[in-house]
Design a protein around this motif. Structure first.
Motif, mmCIF file in Angstrom:
data_model
loop_
_atom_site.group_PDB
_atom_site.id
_atom_site.type_symbol
_atom_site.label_atom_id
_atom_site.label_comp_id
_atom_site.label_asym_id
_atom_site.label_seq_id
_atom_site.Cartn_x
_atom_site.Cartn_y
_atom_site.Cartn_z
ATOM 1 N N SER A 63 36.370 47.580 37.178
ATOM 2 C CA SER A 63 36.703 46.632 36.115
ATOM 3 C C SER A 63 37.612 47.276 35.070
ATOM 4 O O SER A 63 38.598 46.671 34.623
ATOM 5 C CB SER A 63 35.421 46.135 35.443
ATOM 6 O OG SER A 63 35.708 45.311 34.335
ATOM 7 N N LEU A 64 37.317 48.511 34.716
ATOM 8 C CA LEU A 64 38.121 49.201 33.711
ATOM 9 C C LEU A 64 39.545 49.446 34.199
ATOM 10 O O LEU A 64 40.512 49.189 33.480
ATOM 11 C CB LEU A 64 37.455 50.531 33.343
ATOM 12 C CG LEU A 64 36.180 50.434 32.497
ATOM 13 C CD1 LEU A 64 35.460 51.786 32.464
ATOM 14 C CD2 LEU A 64 36.501 49.967 31.088
ATOM 15 N N VAL A 65 39.672 49.924 35.425
ATOM 16 C CA VAL A 65 40.994 50.223 35.965
ATOM 17 C C VAL A 65 41.808 48.948 36.152
ATOM 18 O O VAL A 65 43.003 48.898 35.837
ATOM 19 C CB VAL A 65 40.878 50.999 37.291
ATOM 20 C CG1 VAL A 65 42.222 51.106 37.979
ATOM 21 C CG2 VAL A 65 40.302 52.384 37.041
ATOM 22 N N THR A 66 41.155 47.894 36.659
ATOM 23 C CA THR A 66 41.855 46.627 36.878
ATOM 24 C C THR A 66 42.383 46.053 35.570
ATOM 25 O O THR A 66 43.556 45.649 35.471
ATOM 26 C CB THR A 66 40.924 45.614 37.556
ATOM 27 O OG1 THR A 66 40.480 46.136 38.813
ATOM 28 C CG2 THR A 66 41.646 44.287 37.783
ATOM 29 N N ASN A 67 41.530 46.021 34.563
ATOM 30 C CA ASN A 67 41.944 45.466 33.279
ATOM 31 C C ASN A 67 42.950 46.364 32.561
ATOM 32 O O ASN A 67 43.867 45.866 31.895
ATOM 33 C CB ASN A 67 40.724 45.234 32.392
ATOM 34 C CG ASN A 67 39.932 44.005 32.797
ATOM 35 O OD1 ASN A 67 40.271 42.888 32.456
ATOM 36 N ND2 ASN A 67 38.866 44.211 33.560
ATOM 37 N N ALA A 68 42.789 47.679 32.711
ATOM 38 C CA ALA A 68 43.773 48.587 32.132
ATOM 39 C C ALA A 68 45.134 48.390 32.791
ATOM 40 O O ALA A 68 46.178 48.452 32.123
ATOM 41 C CB ALA A 68 43.315 50.034 32.292
ATOM 42 N N GLY A 69 45.138 48.129 34.099
ATOM 43 C CA GLY A 69 46.398 47.874 34.798
ATOM 44 C C GLY A 69 47.106 46.643 34.272
ATOM 45 O O GLY A 69 48.335 46.635 34.120
ATOM 46 N N VAL A 70 46.341 45.591 33.967
ATOM 47 C CA VAL A 70 46.928 44.367 33.409
ATOM 48 C C VAL A 70 47.563 44.647 32.046
ATOM 49 O O VAL A 70 48.697 44.226 31.757
ATOM 50 C CB VAL A 70 45.845 43.275 33.279
ATOM 51 C CG1 VAL A 70 46.384 42.067 32.521
ATOM 52 C CG2 VAL A 70 45.340 42.852 34.653
ATOM 53 N N THR A 71 46.833 45.387 31.206
ATOM 54 C CA THR A 71 47.348 45.716 29.877
ATOM 55 C C THR A 71 48.590 46.594 29.958
ATOM 56 O O THR A 71 49.584 46.361 29.261
ATOM 57 C CB THR A 71 46.268 46.428 29.049
ATOM 58 O OG1 THR A 71 45.124 45.577 28.933
ATOM 59 C CG2 THR A 71 46.780 46.771 27.654
ATOM 60 N N LEU A 72 48.545 47.596 30.823
ATOM 61 C CA LEU A 72 49.677 48.517 30.931
ATOM 62 C C LEU A 72 50.897 47.857 31.556
ATOM 63 O O LEU A 72 52.035 48.215 31.231
ATOM 64 C CB LEU A 72 49.272 49.746 31.748
ATOM 65 C CG LEU A 72 48.291 50.689 31.044
ATOM 66 C CD1 LEU A 72 47.898 51.829 31.969
ATOM 67 C CD2 LEU A 72 48.894 51.240 29.759
ATOM 68 N N LEU A 73 50.684 46.895 32.439
ATOM 69 C CA LEU A 73 51.816 46.151 32.990
ATOM 70 C C LEU A 73 52.532 45.388 31.889
ATOM 71 O O LEU A 73 53.769 45.438 31.770
ATOM 72 C CB LEU A 73 51.343 45.191 34.077
ATOM 73 C CG LEU A 73 52.408 44.247 34.647
ATOM 74 C CD1 LEU A 73 53.531 45.045 35.307
ATOM 75 C CD2 LEU A 73 51.783 43.265 35.634
ATOM 76 N N ALA A 74 51.760 44.687 31.062
ATOM 77 C CA ALA A 74 52.358 43.949 29.942
ATOM 78 C C ALA A 74 53.031 44.899 28.962
ATOM 79 O O ALA A 74 54.138 44.629 28.475
ATOM 80 C CB ALA A 74 51.284 43.129 29.232
#
Length: 265
Positions: A63-74
């Motif tokens: 969950s942490l990695v997935t959500n961090a990926g979304v934030t870092l993509l933006a």
């Protein structure tokens, strides 16, 4: 063979000397934090121990990695867009002082508006997807890059300008062969600042309404008073931002290849 071994030892020693002190300080602070929490028996909802945080990060890593990926993509897209806009504006300023006098005050106004004030508006206008995150990350990057890039483009020595005049270089040649190279060190100095600001901007956008992202984890954990998850999200975001920062540093080392290029040395 002995020469190669000695060279490897020198490289290893150099890396240890540069990376050793911050790692040692990091470990010292972590051990001290753990000791204070354990010996003072501080409840984990007030201040969780590092061991508890790491265990939670391992448990909820997906969950942490997935959500961090979304934030870092933006944040990455906003960083690229904001930097590109600032570069184009600064080049325009070089060719037109009137355009600079007209636009630069508005850039200052945009800089002075708190991100928390415009984030809800952008969420209303652009929806709850990735668009408002990209927009806020881009806005956070524009002003520092614009100021530094404009200064860099104007930092040419008079001798260089005189030489380009002697060879009858037109403004496009002057920009391509001289001004851009002079501005690169200033650009990377700005990028090392804005790379973190873009992540902060994306997270702030997620505070005001988003379906995914580290910001949503932080908000939800705050509502549940889940301090362990809050610290886990902070740790993951910090680690990702540090990686992001050193990616810019690596790009800087590759781009500034000529002697004396780095203005920070």
């Amino acid at each position: 063979m002995s020469g190669k071994t000695g060279k490897f030892a020198d490289v290893f020693k150099g890396q240890l000397m540069s990376k050793g002190p911050p790692l040692l300080l990091f470990l010292t602070l972590g051990i001290a934090w753990e000791a204070v929490v354990v010996f003072r028996d501080i409840p984990k909802f007030l201040l969780p121990a590092p061991s508890v945080i790491i265990a939670r990060m391992v448990t909820d890593w997906h969950s942490l990695v997935t959500n961090a990926g979304v934030t870092l993509l933006a944040a990455s897209l906003g960083f690229l867009i904001g930097t590109s806009i600032a570069i184009l504006l600064s080049i325009s300023f070089i060719y037109s002082r009137s355009f600079e006098r007209a636009v630069f005050p508005w850039a200052i106004v945009l800089k002075t508006i708190p991100i928390l004030a415009i984030a809800p508006l952008l969420t209303i206008w652009l929806g709850f997807g990735i668009a408002p995150k990209i927009a806020i990350a881009a806005i956070a990057c524009v002003f520092p890059t614009l100021v530094n890039m404009t200064r860099g483009l104007r930092s040419l020595d008079k001798s260089v300008l005189d030489f380009m005049g002697v060879i009858h270089a037109d403004p496009a040649d002057l920009l391509r062969h001289a001004r851009l190279f002079a501005a690169l060190p200033y650009l990377f100095s700005a990028m090392k600042i804005t790379v973190g600001m873009s992540v902060i901007g994306a997270i702030v956008a997620e505070f005001t309404g988003a379906n995914q992202g580290i910001g949503t984890i932080i908000v939800n954990a705050g509502y549940r008073q889940d301090a362990v998850m809050l610290f886990s999200a902070i740790f993951v975001t910090s680690a990702a931002t540090v990686i992001f920062f050193y990616a810019v540093v690596l790009l800087e080392k590759l781009a500034l290849f000529w002697p004396g290029a780095n203005i920070e040395n």
